[in-house]
Write a protein that holds these residues in place. Structure first.
Motif, PDB file in Angstrom:
ATOM      1  N   ARG A 125       0.876  -0.773  -0.263  1.00 19.33           N
ATOM      2  CA  ARG A 125      -0.380   0.336   0.212  1.00 19.33           C
ATOM      3  C   ARG A 125       0.810   1.033  -0.060  1.00 19.33           C
ATOM      4  NH1 ARG A 125      -3.220  -3.162   3.518  1.00 19.33           N
ATOM      5  NH2 ARG A 125      -4.934  -3.783   2.905  1.00 19.33           N
ATOM      6  N   THR A 153      -1.881   5.916  -3.771  1.00 18.89           N
ATOM      7  CA  THR A 153      -3.360   6.835  -2.747  1.00 18.89           C
ATOM      8  C   THR A 153      -2.326   8.306  -2.423  1.00 18.89           C
ATOM      9  OG1 THR A 153      -2.835   6.499  -0.607  1.00 18.89           O
ATOM     10  CG2 THR A 153      -4.251   5.499  -1.901  1.00 18.89           C
ATOM     11  N   ASP A 251      -6.316   3.953   9.031  1.00 18.93           N
ATOM     12  CA  ASP A 251      -7.746   4.166   8.795  1.00 18.93           C
ATOM     13  C   ASP A 251      -7.747   2.882   7.689  1.00 18.93           C
ATOM     14  OD1 ASP A 251      -8.295   5.400  10.937  1.00 18.93           O
ATOM     15  OD2 ASP A 251      -8.993   7.005   9.077  1.00 18.93           O
ATOM     16  N   TRP A 252      -6.993   3.384   6.511  1.00 16.77           N
ATOM     17  CA  TRP A 252      -6.510   2.637   5.457  1.00 16.77           C
ATOM     18  C   TRP A 252      -6.444   0.600   5.538  1.00 16.77           C
ATOM     19  CZ3 TRP A 252      -2.827   3.463   0.835  1.00 16.77           C
ATOM     20  CH2 TRP A 252      -2.979   2.281  -0.552  1.00 16.77           C
ATOM     21  N   GLY A 255     -10.127   0.390   8.369  1.00 15.61           N
ATOM     22  CA  GLY A 255     -11.076   0.634   8.436  1.00 15.61           C
ATOM     23  C   GLY A 255     -11.907   1.839   9.013  1.00 15.61           C
ATOM     24  N   SER A 283     -13.644   2.803   4.253  1.00 20.65           N
ATOM     25  CA  SER A 283     -12.407   1.568   3.843  1.00 20.65           C
ATOM     26  C   SER A 283     -12.471   0.540   5.227  1.00 20.65           C
ATOM     27  CB  SER A 283     -10.948   1.748   4.811  1.00 20.65           C
ATOM     28  OG  SER A 283     -10.654   1.121   4.522  1.00 20.65           O
ATOM     29  N   LYS A 287      -9.719  -1.757   1.539  1.00 23.40           N
ATOM     30  CA  LYS A 287      -9.496  -1.619   0.586  1.00 23.40           C
ATOM     31  C   LYS A 287     -10.814  -0.540   0.410  1.00 23.40           C
ATOM     32  CE  LYS A 287      -9.855  -4.793  -2.843  1.00 23.40           C
ATOM     33  NZ  LYS A 287     -10.278  -4.827  -4.283  1.00 23.40           N
ATOM     34  N   TRP A 288      -9.800   1.012  -0.126  1.00 30.48           N
ATOM     35  CA  TRP A 288     -10.911   2.124  -0.294  1.00 30.48           C
ATOM     36  C   TRP A 288     -11.772   2.129  -0.817  1.00 30.48           C
ATOM     37  CZ3 TRP A 288      -9.792   5.536   3.821  1.00 30.48           C
ATOM     38  CH2 TRP A 288      -8.483   5.812   4.100  1.00 30.48           C
TER      39      TRP A 288
END
Ligand code: NDP
Length: 324
Positions: A125, A153, A251-252, A255, A283, A287-288
């Motif tokens: 990521r 991102t 958060d990614w 969640g 998230s 996954k976003w």
């Protein structure tokens, strides 16, 4: 014991790196029970300084930190990496043309994207912090054809957090009372912090403030906060930038129901597909997802279109320069 997560930080000897690395090693990036190994990537002339930071990391005796490497070789730094924080970038110097800035960053983020493609772990990521962050993320992504595009991102979480703080101060409420804040578009002066979907105590934030404040104070204050901090501190907003990077990755991975992040557009809200643009996101399962179904009024439409136009111009410019 759990296998440590490898976190690579570029520009590790810089100001943001110094504010970031200790928090990663203490467990704030991924969780208080997740062991990490750190890889510090620097340009050759800054490797020694990064080694000094590594000495300090050793001296913290962090229980979760299972190893540190310092290198100037992207293939080494990204080898087996699970999380990459791309902080090092070529800053805009006085009088520098945009083309020269993009060219210089293309020379950094293109090879780093390729090194990620060739060496990183399957679950890599990537968060780009170094500016122009959205377009640097696009450059890296385009050099990593084997990595799922959505793993690249860029950071608008600092803008998001600034917007929360400005609104909380205006309404005299704790930041925790504000829900559904959104930053749209580019991490630049054109970004659009949206109060028409933000909620405070169940009410729409835009209805709790007057339009003049929203338009002439709130939006420019959030967008120009970085310059205001340089003016006040005599140095850039490195600690709050590092904090936002921590928030984004946490958060990614773990969640969230609603935050802001610049992720590849799927065409939602009229943002051309492929641009790495900030959206309201949730998230789930690592996954976003872009939050769908929001109504966009004329005020917001105009501002979203303007910031997205800037992203399109940056994408055209890097295409013309052959950087993607
Ligand atoms: P900082 O650590 O302060 O900033 C790094 C980058 O983050 C800059 O591009 C900066 O862009 C960006 N940034 C994004 N948001 C913020 C924010 N809120 N506040 C401040 N910066 C923000 O820069 P330093 O000069 O202290 O350190 C950069 C390091 O990167 C140096 O050690 C250099 O050697 C290294 N580097 C490493 C590379 C590599 O590993 N290959 C390549 C290039 C550099 P902006 O300036 O536009 O705000």
């Amino acid at each position: 014991a759990q296998t440590p997560v490898k976190v690579t930080v570029t520009g590790a000897a810089g100001q943001i790196g110094y504010a970031l690395l200790f928090r990663i090693a203490s467990g704030q990036l991924l969780g208080a029970d997740v062991p990490v190994t750190l890889s510090l990537l620097e340009i050759p002339q800054a490797v020694k300084a990064a080694e000094g930071t590594a000495m300090e990391l050793d001296d913290c005796a962090f229980p979760l930190l299972s190893g540190i490497e310092v290198t100037d070789d992207p293939n080494v730094a990204f080898n087996g990496a699970n999380v990459a924080l791309l902080v090092g970038a070529r800053p805009r110097s006085k009088g520098m043309e945009r083309g020269d800035l993009l060219q210089a960053n293309g020379g950094i983020f293109g090879p780093q994207g390729k090194a990620i493609n060739d060496n990183a772990a399957d679950d890599i990521r990537v968060l780009v912090v170094g500016n122009p962050a959205n377009t640097n993320a696009l450059i890296a992504q385009q050099h990593a054809p084997d990595v799922p595009a959505e793993r690249f991102t860029a950071m608008t979480r600092l803008d998001h957090n600034r917007a929360l703080s400005q609104l909380a101060a205006k309404l005299q409420v704790p930041v925790t009372e504000i829900k559904k804040m959104t930053i749209w578009g580019n991490h630049s002066a054109t970004q659009y912090p949206d109060l028409f979907h933000a909620e405070v105590g169940g009410k729409i934030a835009a209805e709790l403030v007057d339009e003049t404040w929203l338009r002439d104070t709130f939006i420019p204050t959030v967008a120009k906060r970085g310059a205001a901090i340089i003016e006040a501190r005599g140095a850039s907003s490195a600690a709050s930038a590092a904090n936002a990077a921590i928030d984004h990755v946490f958060d990614w991975v773990n969640g969230t129901a609603w935050t802001s992040a610049a992720i590849p557009s799927d065409g939602s809200y009229g943002v051309p597909e492929g641009l790495i643009s900030s959206f309201p996101v949730a998230s789930r399962d690592g996954k976003w997802e872009i939050i769908q179904g929001l109504e966009i009024d004329a005020f917001s439409r105009e501002r979203i279109d303007a910031t997205v136009r800037e992203l399109e111009e940056e994408r055209s410019a890097v295409r013309e320069l052959g950087l993607i």
